[in-house]
Design a protein around this motif. Structure first.
Motif, PDB file in Angstrom:
ATOM      1  N   LEU A 173      -2.474  -1.154  -4.923  1.00 26.96           N
ATOM      2  CA  LEU A 173      -3.078  -1.470  -3.623  1.00 26.96           C
ATOM      3  C   LEU A 173      -2.035  -2.066  -2.679  1.00 26.96           C
ATOM      4  O   LEU A 173      -1.909  -1.652  -1.518  1.00 26.96           O
ATOM      5  CB  LEU A 173      -4.241  -2.456  -3.832  1.00 26.96           C
ATOM      6  N   ASN A 177      -0.928  -1.278   1.077  1.00 27.77           N
ATOM      7  CA  ASN A 177      -1.546  -2.203   2.030  1.00 27.77           C
ATOM      8  C   ASN A 177      -1.002  -3.592   1.712  1.00 27.77           C
ATOM      9  O   ASN A 177      -1.403  -4.208   0.731  1.00 27.77           O
ATOM     10  CB  ASN A 177      -3.073  -2.159   1.872  1.00 27.77           C
ATOM     11  N   PRO A 180      -4.118  -6.900   2.319  1.00 24.18           N
ATOM     12  CA  PRO A 180      -5.495  -6.398   2.279  1.00 24.18           C
ATOM     13  C   PRO A 180      -6.531  -7.495   2.506  1.00 24.18           C
ATOM     14  O   PRO A 180      -6.331  -8.648   2.116  1.00 24.18           O
ATOM     15  CB  PRO A 180      -5.615  -5.832   0.855  1.00 24.18           C
ATOM     16  N   SER A 181      -7.631  -7.121   3.132  1.00 21.69           N
ATOM     17  CA  SER A 181      -8.755  -8.047   3.289  1.00 21.69           C
ATOM     18  C   SER A 181      -9.520  -8.104   1.966  1.00 21.69           C
ATOM     19  O   SER A 181      -9.281  -7.299   1.050  1.00 21.69           O
ATOM     20  CB  SER A 181      -9.688  -7.537   4.392  1.00 21.69           C
ATOM     21  N   GLU A 183     -12.549  -7.242   1.455  1.00 21.31           N
ATOM     22  CA  GLU A 183     -13.281  -5.982   1.266  1.00 21.31           C
ATOM     23  C   GLU A 183     -12.353  -4.879   0.780  1.00 21.31           C
ATOM     24  O   GLU A 183     -12.715  -4.061  -0.076  1.00 21.31           O
ATOM     25  CB  GLU A 183     -13.960  -5.553   2.575  1.00 21.31           C
ATOM     26  N   GLU A 184     -11.154  -4.857   1.334  1.00 25.64           N
ATOM     27  CA  GLU A 184     -10.189  -3.832   0.903  1.00 25.64           C
ATOM     28  C   GLU A 184      -9.768  -4.049  -0.539  1.00 25.64           C
ATOM     29  O   GLU A 184      -9.551  -3.097  -1.296  1.00 25.64           O
ATOM     30  CB  GLU A 184      -8.971  -3.842   1.835  1.00 25.64           C
ATOM     31  N   TYR A 187     -12.648  -2.841  -2.706  1.00 25.41           N
ATOM     32  CA  TYR A 187     -12.668  -1.379  -2.742  1.00 25.41           C
ATOM     33  C   TYR A 187     -11.523  -0.856  -3.622  1.00 25.41           C
ATOM     34  O   TYR A 187     -11.716   0.030  -4.458  1.00 25.41           O
ATOM     35  CB  TYR A 187     -12.552  -0.817  -1.318  1.00 25.41           C
ATOM     36  N   GLY A 188     -10.333  -1.454  -3.429  1.00 24.00           N
ATOM     37  CA  GLY A 188      -9.170  -1.005  -4.192  1.00 24.00           C
ATOM     38  C   GLY A 188      -9.307  -1.244  -5.679  1.00 24.00           C
ATOM     39  O   GLY A 188      -8.730  -0.529  -6.491  1.00 24.00           O
TER      40      GLY A 188
END
Ligand code: FES
Ligand code: FES
Length: 227
Positions: A173, A177, A180-181, A183-184, A187-188
């Protein structure tokens, strides 16, 4: 073969209990990484004598060159062998764990050209020509990589079985990125299950890893592992 895997995995799982003899869980994680790196440098070059040539001619075995953690391994493999099997059983890179072996748990996550992939669902022959990174490849000498360090600092594991896969997913990830937030990160990490439910700490560790990578200037351009 299954029994051997079971035995090895049982051994991995029981190691943390050694804390009763003076080895902490954190020490165990460090030891796991360092030991695996030692194995990684014992290159396995397979000769191809007449018997091998016959098997190749019959299509039972095939030659493959795999780039793993910036080392080239010339191997003879059966076309049906998974990358997971080759990493663990042929090369001794046991940092990659066996879980479901059907693409559901994420224990076997490695990076292929910097993207997280299930090694159990990837044929070894498919991985030829790519850059494969395993848990062992995140070490810089004896020093833990930023993601490994962040997992230790945030206690982002309990039994530790899913941890190598979780670390590789975070690593993948952060290679695409850098900040990352939450949420990211969720998701990751959605392809990696933790039966102990350490998700809260894993997310904190992922955020910390992003900071550490930035501080250490370990952001990886293209496909170059830490070096
Ligand atoms: S062992 Fe590969 S996804 Fe579970
Ligand atoms: S820490 Fe036990 S399965 Fe994730």
């Amino acid at each position: 073969m299954k029994n051997e895997k079971d035995n090895e995995d049982k051994k991995d799982e029981t190691e943390p209990d050694a804390s009763q003899h003076g080895i902490t869980r954190r020490g165990f994680l460090t030891t796991l990484g360092a030991g695996a790196v030692t194995l990684a440098v014992s290159d396995k070059l397979h000769a191809t004598p007449a018997a091998d040539a016959e098997m190749i001619a019959r299509g039972e075995m095939t030659k493959v060159v795999l780039n793993i953690n910036n080392r080239s391994y010339r191997l003879l493999v059966e076309p049906r062998w998974s990358l997971l099997y080759v990493l663990r059983e042929q090369l001794g890179l046991t940092g990659t764990k066996v879980g479901c072996e059907r693409g559901e748990c994420g224990s076997c996550t490695v990076l292929i050209d910097n993207a997280p992939r299930y090694a159990c669902m990837t044929l070894a022959v498919e991985a030829e020509g790519t850059k494969i990174t395993t848990l062992e490849g995140l070490m810089k000498g004896e020093e833990l990589g930023p993601v490994q360090q962040a997992f230790v600092e945030h206690d982002a594991f309990q039994c530790g079985y899913c941890t190598p896969g979780q670390i590789m997913a975070v690593e993948g990830l952060l290679r695409t990125n850098h900040d990352p937030s939450t949420e990211e990160i969720r998701y990751g990490m959605s392809g990696n299950l933790c039966r102990c439910g350490a998700y809260k700490h894993i997310i904190k560790a992922a955020k910390k890893a992003a900071e550490l990578k930035d501080q250490r200037k370990y952001i990886v351009p293209s496909s170059t592992p830490y070096s």
